[in-house]
Design an enzyme around this catalytic site. Sequence first.
Site, PDB file in Angstrom:
ATOM      1  N   CYS A 107       0.810  -1.230   0.000  1.00 29.19           N
ATOM      2  CA  CYS A 107       0.000   0.000   0.000  1.00 29.19           C
ATOM      3  C   CYS A 107       0.839   1.274   0.000  1.00 29.19           C
ATOM      4  CB  CYS A 107      -0.950   0.012   1.190  1.00 29.19           C
ATOM      5  SG  CYS A 107      -2.050  -1.386   1.185  1.00 29.19           S
ATOM      6  N   HIS A 119      -3.438   7.069   2.641  1.00 31.77           N
ATOM      7  CA  HIS A 119      -3.838   5.785   2.052  1.00 31.77           C
ATOM      8  C   HIS A 119      -5.182   5.392   2.660  1.00 31.77           C
ATOM      9  CE1 HIS A 119      -4.128   1.735   0.858  1.00 31.77           C
ATOM     10  NE2 HIS A 119      -3.819   1.225   2.033  1.00 31.77           N
ATOM     11  N   ASN A 156     -10.095  -0.459   0.046  1.00 36.85           N
ATOM     12  CA  ASN A 156      -8.642  -0.308   0.020  1.00 36.85           C
ATOM     13  C   ASN A 156      -8.134  -0.790  -1.336  1.00 36.85           C
ATOM     14  OD1 ASN A 156      -5.875  -0.647   0.300  1.00 36.85           O
ATOM     15  ND2 ASN A 156      -5.972  -1.578   2.329  1.00 36.85           N
TER      16      ASN A 156
HETATM   17  N1  ACO Z   1     -17.966  -9.364   9.231  1.00 37.75           N
HETATM   18  C1  ACO Z   1     -18.384  -9.638  10.494  1.00 37.75           C
HETATM   19  N2  ACO Z   1     -17.534  -9.943  11.492  1.00 37.75           N
HETATM   20  C2  ACO Z   1     -16.208  -9.949  11.197  1.00 37.75           C
HETATM   21  C3  ACO Z   1     -15.719  -9.695   9.913  1.00 37.75           C
HETATM   22  C4  ACO Z   1     -16.655  -9.387   8.901  1.00 37.75           C
HETATM   23  N3  ACO Z   1     -16.302  -9.097   7.631  1.00 37.75           N
HETATM   24  N4  ACO Z   1     -14.359  -9.787   9.919  1.00 37.75           N
HETATM   25  C5  ACO Z   1     -14.011 -10.087  11.185  1.00 37.75           C
HETATM   26  N5  ACO Z   1     -15.122 -10.198  11.961  1.00 37.75           N
HETATM   27  C6  ACO Z   1     -15.219 -10.498  13.373  1.00 37.75           C
HETATM   28  C7  ACO Z   1     -13.986 -11.192  13.895  1.00 37.75           C
HETATM   29  O1  ACO Z   1     -14.085 -12.594  13.686  1.00 37.75           O
HETATM   30  C8  ACO Z   1     -14.032 -10.841  15.378  1.00 37.75           C
HETATM   31  O2  ACO Z   1     -14.956 -11.695  16.024  1.00 37.75           O
HETATM   32  P1  ACO Z   1     -14.650 -12.236  17.539  1.00 37.75           P
HETATM   33  O3  ACO Z   1     -14.571 -10.974  18.373  1.00 37.75           O
HETATM   34  O4  ACO Z   1     -15.828 -13.083  17.803  1.00 37.75           O
HETATM   35  O5  ACO Z   1     -13.341 -12.957  17.421  1.00 37.75           O
HETATM   36  C9  ACO Z   1     -14.642  -9.439  15.389  1.00 37.75           C
HETATM   37  O6  ACO Z   1     -15.281  -9.271  14.101  1.00 37.75           O
HETATM   38  C10 ACO Z   1     -13.623  -8.327  15.584  1.00 37.75           C
HETATM   39  O7  ACO Z   1     -12.536  -8.543  14.686  1.00 37.75           O
HETATM   40  P2  ACO Z   1     -11.267  -7.595  14.703  1.00 37.75           P
HETATM   41  O8  ACO Z   1     -10.307  -8.118  13.682  1.00 37.75           O
HETATM   42  O9  ACO Z   1     -10.790  -7.408  16.085  1.00 37.75           O
HETATM   43  O10 ACO Z   1     -11.925  -6.242  14.204  1.00 37.75           O
HETATM   44  P3  ACO Z   1     -11.264  -4.791  14.081  1.00 37.75           P
HETATM   45  O11 ACO Z   1     -12.106  -3.826  14.771  1.00 37.75           O
HETATM   46  O12 ACO Z   1      -9.803  -4.811  14.399  1.00 37.75           O
HETATM   47  O13 ACO Z   1     -11.419  -4.505  12.520  1.00 37.75           O
HETATM   48  C11 ACO Z   1     -10.058  -4.469  10.532  1.00 37.75           C
HETATM   49  C12 ACO Z   1     -10.773  -5.322  11.579  1.00 37.75           C
HETATM   50  C13 ACO Z   1     -11.100  -3.715   9.762  1.00 37.75           C
HETATM   51  C14 ACO Z   1      -9.289  -5.390   9.589  1.00 37.75           C
HETATM   52  C15 ACO Z   1      -9.096  -3.478  11.224  1.00 37.75           C
HETATM   53  O14 ACO Z   1      -8.343  -4.148  12.190  1.00 37.75           O
HETATM   54  C16 ACO Z   1      -8.150  -2.804  10.257  1.00 37.75           C
HETATM   55  O15 ACO Z   1      -8.534  -1.987   9.452  1.00 37.75           O
HETATM   56  N6  ACO Z   1      -6.828  -3.073  10.343  1.00 37.75           N
HETATM   57  C17 ACO Z   1      -5.798  -2.437   9.556  1.00 37.75           C
HETATM   58  C18 ACO Z   1      -5.836  -2.780   8.100  1.00 37.75           C
HETATM   59  C19 ACO Z   1      -4.685  -2.069   7.406  1.00 37.75           C
HETATM   60  O16 ACO Z   1      -4.325  -0.967   7.730  1.00 37.75           O
HETATM   61  N7  ACO Z   1      -4.052  -2.671   6.450  1.00 37.75           N
HETATM   62  C20 ACO Z   1      -2.846  -2.055   5.916  1.00 37.75           C
HETATM   63  C21 ACO Z   1      -2.912  -1.744   4.547  1.00 37.75           C
HETATM   64  S1  ACO Z   1      -3.358  -3.103   3.541  1.00 37.75           S
HETATM   65  C22 ACO Z   1      -2.003  -3.496   2.478  1.00 37.75           C
HETATM   66  O17 ACO Z   1      -0.873  -3.089   2.637  1.00 37.75           O
HETATM   67  C23 ACO Z   1      -2.313  -4.490   1.357  1.00 37.75           C
END
Ligand code: ACO
Length: 309
Positions: free
Chosen positions: A111, A236, A266
Amino acid sequence: MGTKILGTGVYLPKEVLTNEDLEKLVDTSDEWITTRTGIKERRIARRESVVEMATKASRDALSDAGVKPEELDLIILATLTPQMRFPSTACLLQAQLGAGRVYAFDVSAACSGFLYALDVADSFIKSGKANRVLVVGAERLSEAVDWSDRSTCVLFGDGAGAVVVGKSRDGSDILASRMYSDGSLKELLYADACGYIRMKGRELFKHAVRSMDEVCREVLSLAGVKPEEVDLVIPHQANVRIINALAEKLGIPKEKVFVNIERYGNTSAASIPIALHEAVREGKLKRGDLVLLTAMGGGLTWGAMLLRF
Ligand code: ACO
């Protein structure tokens, strides 16, 4: 003599995949995706290859800049979804554009790829090795997504953005930039043996906010610019909560932060050039404005750049 963005361009596939469509594919909901990420829909390239998207975005940017393909000295293309292992996607793009036999190569920094590529372009311009550089971010992430993994498939989209940069004599310039990497954190975000994106979202979230905050401050300090003097931040587009947390840490009001993640998700290396193009088209970025670009991605890689647009 500085480096100026002479023109911008984009290509976004026509097909839209909404959160409601995803509810039919995996156990998720529009409510979860919207509140956790800010994403409402993304574009999917069913027919378009990454080279076709890059070519259309590049033609758009070249026409905006008033530069002909044969006037280019260098093509740098950032992608994590190259069309082939080799030749590089930049070489395939060179042929499609009908550019001369120019220096052309890909940058792999996930990214952060577009910022890395623009930083390299700036060095070529300032060293006098190139006069006109095409910098492209193009991604077909739909092919790198495991459509049965709800934790990643809801996040990504396809598209391409491009800029043409050249010498500036009017004060437009890339004033300061810093790029970083830390491969010891590779397990937070990587492609598995099948080529599918795997990530530790929660840890990445914290790294993203911290690293972009630090590098933005460093770049502002290098340029002797205060956060309140920045006219627009183009981060980003990975997650609107990351963007909001970053803006709050920097003390920059939300109105000065460009966000289009709700429409495209993204798009990795394509996200900043797409946002830059839309910011110009929407009148949110004008000539003479100070714009701060920042990204974090797989590698890990991260960086920031301050421009006088
Ligand atoms: N729908 C419903 N529930 C979901 C989904 C979904 N699509 N995906 C995960 N969950 C659930 C999980 O299983 C978890 O359930 P549990 O609590 O029963 O275990 C719960 O939701 C919470 O999951 P988290 O992963 O803790 O959720 P979070 O609030 O952290 O959000 C996310 C996840 C959106 C991925 C966030 O952490 C994020 O944006 N992270 C950074 C991403 C990023 O910056 N990437 C870098 C660039 S990408 C690149 O370089 C290619």
